[in-house]
Write an enzyme that holds these catalytic residues in place. Structure first.
Site, PDB file in Angstrom:
ATOM      1  N   GLY A 185       0.808  -1.211   0.000  1.00 31.60           N
ATOM      2  CA  GLY A 185       0.000   0.000   0.000  1.00 31.60           C
ATOM      3  C   GLY A 185       0.841   1.259   0.000  1.00 31.60           C
ATOM      4  O   GLY A 185       0.518   2.236   0.680  1.00 31.60           O
ATOM      5  N   SER A 186       1.932   1.241  -0.782  1.00 30.97           N
ATOM      6  CA  SER A 186       2.922   2.326  -0.676  1.00 30.97           C
ATOM      7  C   SER A 186       2.979   3.245  -1.891  1.00 30.97           C
ATOM      8  O   SER A 186       3.937   3.989  -2.055  1.00 30.97           O
ATOM      9  CB  SER A 186       4.307   1.725  -0.423  1.00 30.97           C
ATOM     10  OG  SER A 186       4.626   0.736  -1.373  1.00 30.97           O
ATOM     11  N   SER A 216      -3.495   0.700  14.466  1.00 33.56           N
ATOM     12  CA  SER A 216      -4.135   2.008  14.671  1.00 33.56           C
ATOM     13  C   SER A 216      -4.545   2.126  16.129  1.00 33.56           C
ATOM     14  O   SER A 216      -4.798   1.110  16.806  1.00 33.56           O
ATOM     15  CB  SER A 216      -5.375   2.132  13.781  1.00 33.56           C
ATOM     16  OG  SER A 216      -6.161   3.261  14.150  1.00 33.56           O
ATOM     17  N   TYR A 236     -13.136  -2.196  10.985  1.00 32.42           N
ATOM     18  CA  TYR A 236     -11.780  -1.638  10.983  1.00 32.42           C
ATOM     19  C   TYR A 236     -11.103  -1.872  12.338  1.00 32.42           C
ATOM     20  O   TYR A 236      -9.942  -2.298  12.404  1.00 32.42           O
ATOM     21  CB  TYR A 236     -11.850  -0.147  10.663  1.00 32.42           C
ATOM     22  CG  TYR A 236     -10.518   0.555  10.588  1.00 32.42           C
ATOM     23  CD1 TYR A 236      -9.701   0.423   9.464  1.00 32.42           C
ATOM     24  CD2 TYR A 236     -10.079   1.371  11.627  1.00 32.42           C
ATOM     25  CE1 TYR A 236      -8.478   1.089   9.389  1.00 32.42           C
ATOM     26  CE2 TYR A 236      -8.867   2.044  11.558  1.00 32.42           C
ATOM     27  CZ  TYR A 236      -8.071   1.897  10.439  1.00 32.42           C
ATOM     28  OH  TYR A 236      -6.856   2.538  10.370  1.00 32.42           O
ATOM     29  N   THR A 271      -9.927  -5.402  12.816  1.00 33.00           N
ATOM     30  CA  THR A 271      -8.692  -5.736  12.097  1.00 33.00           C
ATOM     31  C   THR A 271      -7.472  -5.142  12.776  1.00 33.00           C
ATOM     32  O   THR A 271      -6.429  -5.797  12.879  1.00 33.00           O
ATOM     33  CB  THR A 271      -8.733  -5.260  10.636  1.00 33.00           C
ATOM     34  OG1 THR A 271      -8.793  -3.818  10.580  1.00 33.00           O
ATOM     35  CG2 THR A 271      -9.927  -5.821   9.891  1.00 33.00           C
ATOM     36  N   LYS A 272      -7.589  -3.918  13.254  1.00 32.43           N
ATOM     37  CA  LYS A 272      -6.422  -3.260  13.854  1.00 32.43           C
ATOM     38  C   LYS A 272      -6.100  -3.852  15.235  1.00 32.43           C
ATOM     39  O   LYS A 272      -4.932  -3.943  15.620  1.00 32.43           O
ATOM     40  CB  LYS A 272      -6.645  -1.755  13.936  1.00 32.43           C
ATOM     41  CG  LYS A 272      -6.764  -1.088  12.563  1.00 32.43           C
ATOM     42  CD  LYS A 272      -5.543  -1.378  11.678  1.00 32.43           C
ATOM     43  CE  LYS A 272      -5.597  -0.680  10.349  1.00 32.43           C
ATOM     44  NZ  LYS A 272      -4.402  -0.929   9.508  1.00 32.43           N
ATOM     45  N   ILE A 315      -3.592  11.023  11.624  1.00 32.28           N
ATOM     46  CA  ILE A 315      -2.487  11.412  10.755  1.00 32.28           C
ATOM     47  C   ILE A 315      -3.045  12.175   9.556  1.00 32.28           C
ATOM     48  O   ILE A 315      -3.983  11.712   8.898  1.00 32.28           O
ATOM     49  CB  ILE A 315      -1.706  10.168  10.268  1.00 32.28           C
ATOM     50  CG1 ILE A 315      -1.252   9.326  11.465  1.00 32.28           C
ATOM     51  CG2 ILE A 315      -0.530  10.593   9.398  1.00 32.28           C
ATOM     52  CD1 ILE A 315      -0.347  10.030  12.444  1.00 32.28           C
TER      53      ILE A 315
END
Length: 246
Positions: A13-14, A142, A155, A158-159, A188
């Site tokens: 994912g970069s 996260s 979400y 998963t984190k 962020i």
């Protein structure tokens, strides 16, 4: 000599956002970075941007939820460069909704990318790292994995799962000189967060002790530390980077 000279660093994912900033920081420190993403145009643009500045970068389109694609991708990288020294599992998506309205498809796709994708990439990379008897793996979690968030049950699951996954895999791979850690960013500033209404951004800001949002570079610097020799005795940890948000 730069800190990551001769190191091969694979970041999922970069091609944009936080992952791109992580890749750039590694490349500026001498690493050979591998841009892995599903968006070919973004991959090409990022690789061109990096190489035009004299940085070492290659890119490849890869669906991290496909075991076959990831296996072939890792094999190609290892054949080309002779090692996979560092893996950063950064790829992730959201599909937010309240639990009573959340579609099972939205649950499934977030778990498949964020958690199953992290598992697949870690497993395939670890096989090469075990042969090398060295490696660093950094997973991007996260703060939501610690505190939860309304409308983000998928979400958050998963984190939080990544945090537990990191602890378990660290114990399995430590004897092979492979460190496995995670970072847990707070708010962020990215293109995605910039799109939030101003009042929501201000609400988040009020809860941040340092009274500023984090930057992708803030996260990247922590990832680089955990990937460096300075962190050789750190494994199984999740480090929160949130400016005092939680």
């Amino acid at each position: 000599m730069n800190r990551f000279d001769r190191k091969v660093v694979l970041i999922t994912g970069s091609a944009r956002g936080i992952g791109k900033s992580i890749a750039r920081l590694f490349a500026e420190q001498g690493a050979q970075v591998v841009i892995a993403d599903i968006l070919q145009e973004k991959i090409d643009a990022t690789v061109h941007e990096f190489t035009s500045k004299g940085l070492k970068a290659v890119g490849s389109q890869c669906n991290i939820t496909s075991e076959e694609e990831v296996e072939n991708f890792m094999k190609d990288i290892y054949k080309q460069f002779g090692s996979i020294d560092i893996l950063v599992n950064n790829a992730g998506i959201t599909a937010d909704n309240l639990i009573i309205r959340m579609k099972k498809n939205d649950w499934d796709k977030v778990l498949n990318v964020n958690l199953t994708g992290t598992f697949i990439c870690t497993q395939k990379a670890a096989r090469y790292m075990m042969k090398q008897r060295h490696g660093k793996i950094v997973n991007v979690s996260s703060v939501i994995g610690f505190i939860g968030n309304a409308g983000q049950a998928n979400y958050a699951a998963t984190k939080g799962g990544i945090i537990a996954f990191t602890k378990s895999v660290a114990k399995e791979l430590a004897s092979r000189n492979i460190n496995v850690n995670a970072v847990a960013p707070g708010f962020i500033r990215t293109a995605m967060t910039d799109a939030l209404p101003e009042e929501i951004q201000q609400k988040y800001l009020e809860n941040i002790s340092m009274k500023r949002f984090g930057t992708p570079e803030d996260v990247g610097k922590l990832v680089l530390f955990l990937s460096s020799e300075d962190a050789d005795y750190i494994t199984g940890q999740t480090i929160i980077i949130d400016g005092g948000m939680i």
